[in-house]
Scaffold this active site. Structure first.
Site, PDB file in Angstrom:
ATOM      1  N   HIS A   1      26.684  39.230  42.799  1.00  0.00           N
ATOM      2  CA  HIS A   1      28.111  39.453  42.610  1.00  0.00           C
ATOM      3  C   HIS A   1      28.908  38.484  43.473  1.00  0.00           C
ATOM      4  O   HIS A   1      28.500  38.120  44.582  1.00  0.00           O
ATOM      5  CB  HIS A   1      28.490  40.898  42.956  1.00  0.00           C
ATOM      6  CG  HIS A   1      28.365  41.247  44.405  1.00  0.00           C
ATOM      7  ND1 HIS A   1      29.432  41.219  45.287  1.00  0.00           N
ATOM      8  CD2 HIS A   1      27.284  41.622  45.150  1.00  0.00           C
ATOM      9  CE1 HIS A   1      29.013  41.568  46.493  1.00  0.00           C
ATOM     10  NE2 HIS A   1      27.721  41.823  46.443  1.00  0.00           N
TER      11      HIS A   1
ATOM     12  N   HIS B   1      33.046  36.068  43.500  1.00  0.00           N
ATOM     13  CA  HIS B   1      34.250  35.608  42.797  1.00  0.00           C
ATOM     14  C   HIS B   1      34.017  34.206  42.234  1.00  0.00           C
ATOM     15  O   HIS B   1      34.554  33.208  42.733  1.00  0.00           O
ATOM     16  CB  HIS B   1      35.451  35.603  43.743  1.00  0.00           C
ATOM     17  CG  HIS B   1      35.835  36.956  44.243  1.00  0.00           C
ATOM     18  ND1 HIS B   1      35.978  38.049  43.411  1.00  0.00           N
ATOM     19  CD2 HIS B   1      36.113  37.406  45.497  1.00  0.00           C
ATOM     20  CE1 HIS B   1      36.332  39.100  44.118  1.00  0.00           C
ATOM     21  NE2 HIS B   1      36.410  38.743  45.387  1.00  0.00           N
TER      22      HIS B   1
ATOM     23  N   SER C   1      48.788  44.188  43.146  1.00  0.00           N
ATOM     24  CA  SER C   1      47.791  44.617  44.121  1.00  0.00           C
ATOM     25  C   SER C   1      47.380  43.461  45.024  1.00  0.00           C
ATOM     26  O   SER C   1      47.261  43.614  46.248  1.00  0.00           O
ATOM     27  CB  SER C   1      46.577  45.191  43.399  1.00  0.00           C
ATOM     28  OG  SER C   1      45.603  45.624  44.322  1.00  0.00           O
TER      29      SER C   1
ATOM     30  N   SER D   1      32.468  54.805  47.730  1.00  0.00           N
ATOM     31  CA  SER D   1      32.357  53.939  46.572  1.00  0.00           C
ATOM     32  C   SER D   1      33.692  53.603  45.932  1.00  0.00           C
ATOM     33  O   SER D   1      33.861  52.526  45.383  1.00  0.00           O
ATOM     34  CB  SER D   1      31.439  54.575  45.524  1.00  0.00           C
ATOM     35  OG  SER D   1      30.119  54.647  45.996  1.00  0.00           O
TER      36      SER D   1
ATOM     37  N   LYS E   1      51.502  49.267  49.329  1.00  0.00           N
ATOM     38  CA  LYS E   1      51.820  48.737  47.999  1.00  0.00           C
ATOM     39  C   LYS E   1      52.990  49.495  47.389  1.00  0.00           C
ATOM     40  O   LYS E   1      52.986  50.726  47.335  1.00  0.00           O
ATOM     41  CB  LYS E   1      50.594  48.827  47.083  1.00  0.00           C
ATOM     42  CG  LYS E   1      50.807  48.212  45.714  1.00  0.00           C
ATOM     43  CD  LYS E   1      49.507  48.053  44.946  1.00  0.00           C
ATOM     44  CE  LYS E   1      48.922  49.384  44.560  1.00  0.00           C
ATOM     45  NZ  LYS E   1      47.721  49.224  43.716  1.00  0.00           N
TER      46      LYS E   1
END
EC number: 2.8.2.-
Length: 315
Positions: free
Chosen positions: A99, A101, A131, A244, A252
């Site tokens: 995993h 980006h 976000s 998790s 925000k």
């Protein structure tokens, strides 16, 4: 961090080669599997990868984070070759869950016989940008002590859009399309119709399953049903786990309707939203053929095909 990572890799390779050379290692077909989750930033990717880390010991697979310099999603040509070689021939790391980006990389271009299984999750493009905007300023509850790049900037997202700021410009929405489009130059040309169509093509033809942040639990449920070798126990862990799915961007503030309307006027939003709607429709199509709802709960369907008229008849 790199030194520690290299040390860990050497330790694992040494453990696996004590009884013989690496080339003698043969894998069962069930173990000769690699999943690549080329995670898009701020789409609940950390929440999902935490589940993979929680399950890897129990389900007996390896999890590896692909950490690129400055989080650059485009690899150099030589790094592409190295990465493809690692993923396909690093037997000690199979079965493996990678995993990071990085944008989609077509393994077929490198002549490999067995390609990895790609999965991903995407999010409503404006919600994702909002976000990310606040994440850069205030961080989140996952690593609250880490200083972020824009820390100290108190300007709200609404104020940024009203002032025409660069961090909230429509061009910043152009991310999910290039992540699925890949390593071609045109993928990263903001507003490219070709990139949008290529991203759609890859989503349908190269990805095993693409979920949406807003329906993450259903995405996990489908993965557990289809790929239990990796995801057995994932749904229950997501529902009951303490860490998790707790990562949340702090401070925000939801944008106003005026701010959203202003962003929606841009052609870039229209294209990113078209891709999101395309992905959402495909995910809901897959889900509709895999589950049934009863009393407000979703249930995975049992096997609905069988074999008959098998010839020649055995004695």
């Amino acid at each position: 961090e790199r030194a520690i990572a290299r040390h860990e890799v050497r330790e694992i390779e040494q453990r696996h080669t004590v009884d013989g050379p690496r080339q003698d290692v043969t894998l069962d077909e069930e173990d000769d599997v690699v999943i690549i989750y080329n995670r898009v930033p701020k789409t609940a990717s950390t929440s999902f990868t935490n589940i993979a880390y929680d399950l890897c010991s129990k389900n007996k697979y390896h999890v590896l984070h692909i950490n690129t310099t400055k989080n650059n999603p485009v690899m150099s040509l030589q790094d592409q070759v190295r990465f493809v070689k690692n993923v396909t021939s690093w037997k000690e790391m199979k079965p493996g869950f990678y995993h990071g980006h990085i944008s989609y990389l077509d393994f077929a271009k490198f002549g490999v016989k067995k390609k990895p299984i790609y999965i991903n999750v995407i999010r409503d493009p404006i919600e994702r940008l909002v976000s990310y905007y606040y994440f850069l300023r205030f961080g989140d509850d996952y690593r609250p002590g880490l200083r972020r790049r824009k820390q100290g900037d108190k300007k709200t997202f609404d104020e940024c859009v009203a002032a025409g700021g660069s961090d909230c410009a429509p061009e910043k929405l152009w991310l999910q399309i290039p992540f699925f489009c890949g390593h071609s130059s045109e993928c990263w040309n903001v507003g490219s119709r070709w990139a949008l169509e290529q991203a759609k093509y890859n989503l349908i033809n190269e990805y095993f399953l693409v979920g949406v942040t807003e329906e993450l639990e259903d995405f996990i449920m489908l993965l557990e049903a289809a790929l239990p070798r990796f995801f057995r126990g994932a749904t229950e862990l997501y529902r009951t786990g303490k860490k998790s799915h707790l990562r949340k961007t702090t401070e925000k503030k939801l944008p106003t309707k005026e701010t959203i309307a202003k962003l929606q006027q841009s052609e870039i939003w229209k294209m990113e939203n078209e891709f999101y709607e395309f992905a959402l429709e495909q995910f809901q199509f897959v889900r509709a053929h895999a589950v049934r709802e009863k009393d407000g709960e979703l249930y995975i369907l049992a096997q609905n095909f069988f074999y008959e008229k098998i010839y020649p008849k055995s004695n």
